[in-house]
Write a protein that holds these residues in place. Structure first.
Motif, PDB file in Angstrom:
ATOM      1  N   UNK A  55      40.174  44.834  40.221  1.00  0.00           N
ATOM      2  CA  UNK A  55      39.954  45.429  38.907  1.00  0.00           C
ATOM      3  C   UNK A  55      38.694  46.290  38.908  1.00  0.00           C
ATOM      4  N   UNK A  56      37.609  45.761  39.472  1.00  0.00           N
ATOM      5  CA  UNK A  56      36.350  46.514  39.524  1.00  0.00           C
ATOM      6  C   UNK A  56      36.483  47.787  40.353  1.00  0.00           C
ATOM      7  N   UNK A  57      37.338  47.735  41.371  1.00  0.00           N
ATOM      8  CA  UNK A  57      37.562  48.912  42.220  1.00  0.00           C
ATOM      9  C   UNK A  57      38.541  49.899  41.585  1.00  0.00           C
ATOM     10  N   UNK A  58      39.110  49.535  40.441  1.00  0.00           N
ATOM     11  CA  UNK A  58      40.051  50.410  39.756  1.00  0.00           C
ATOM     12  C   UNK A  58      41.468  50.325  40.298  1.00  0.00           C
ATOM     13  N   UNK A  59      41.728  49.344  41.151  1.00  0.00           N
ATOM     14  CA  UNK A  59      43.062  49.160  41.720  1.00  0.00           C
ATOM     15  C   UNK A  59      43.832  48.193  40.810  1.00  0.00           C
ATOM     16  N   UNK A  60      44.333  48.724  39.701  1.00  0.00           N
ATOM     17  CA  UNK A  60      44.962  47.883  38.684  1.00  0.00           C
ATOM     18  C   UNK A  60      46.271  47.259  39.161  1.00  0.00           C
ATOM     19  N   UNK A  61      47.007  47.953  40.014  1.00  0.00           N
ATOM     20  CA  UNK A  61      48.276  47.394  40.502  1.00  0.00           C
ATOM     21  C   UNK A  61      48.026  46.151  41.348  1.00  0.00           C
ATOM     22  N   UNK A  62      47.046  46.223  42.262  1.00  0.00           N
ATOM     23  CA  UNK A  62      46.726  45.063  43.105  1.00  0.00           C
ATOM     24  C   UNK A  62      46.145  43.940  42.254  1.00  0.00           C
TER      25      UNK A  62
END
Length: 192
Positions: A55-62
């Protein structure tokens, strides 16, 4: 001894029944704890930590995949459900966040954070009536809810209620960011 067995005394019998009930309560509590709480957190925490990292990295799918895996293990965790909904909302899927929050409310309809998340998600989806309904149930959380409730009322065109909620946010937390300005703007709109 034979006299007690043939004609039991009420006080010792009551004491014995109390001991048995207490032991059953302790055993039941231990069973519930071991089945629902103690065995799960270590597994669930690893999923949560990975999800938060994504989430913090902006990888919402993962992040969503990790949250769903954690929810499959421990569906009664409100923090997990709230974070999952926030992730879906930030990914641009308010309908998915609504579904997540509504599903959790079936388990715990009194969770104020989930109510607020659901209301906020409805506002993002443009359903201001539902947003107002759910946020109104979560006002116990404080000024943030009142501020967002004011925004929902304002978007719905209900300016007096919007002003009242902005003012309440300011009352509860003097200097709350934007509350005074939004209140003043709504009051100007009502006068014009």
């Amino acid at each position: 001894l034979r006299h007690s067995v043939v004609k039991p005394q009420p006080l010792p019998l009551l004491f014995l029944l109390s001991i048995i009930a207490f032991a059953a309560m302790i055993a039941g509590g231990y069973y519930y704890y071991s089945a629902n709480i103690s065995a799960v957190p270590s597994i669930q925490v690893s999923f949560m930590n990975r999800a938060l990292g994504f989430y913090r990295d902006g990888n919402h799918a993962a992040a969503s995949t990790e949250y769903e895996a954690a929810a499959a293990i421990w569906p009664i965790n409100s923090r997990l459900a709230y974070n999952q909904g926030v992730n879906e909302l930030d990914a641009g899927y308010p309908d998915k966040a609504i579904q997540t929050y509504e599903q959790f409310l079936k388990i715990n309809p009194n969770d104020l954070n989930i109510r607020f998340g659901l209301g906020y998600s409805y506002a993002k989806a443009g359903n201001f009536a539902a947003a107002i309904e759910h946020m109104s149930m979560a006002t116990g959380l404080g000024p943030t809810v009142y501020f967002n409730l004011g925004a929902a009322y304002e978007a719905a065109g209900q300016l007096p209620q919007a002003a009242e909620n902005y003012q309440q946010a300011e009352r509860l937390a003097p200097g709350f960011p934007g509350a005074r300005e939004k209140y003043a703007a709504v009051m100007r709109r009502m006068r014009n």
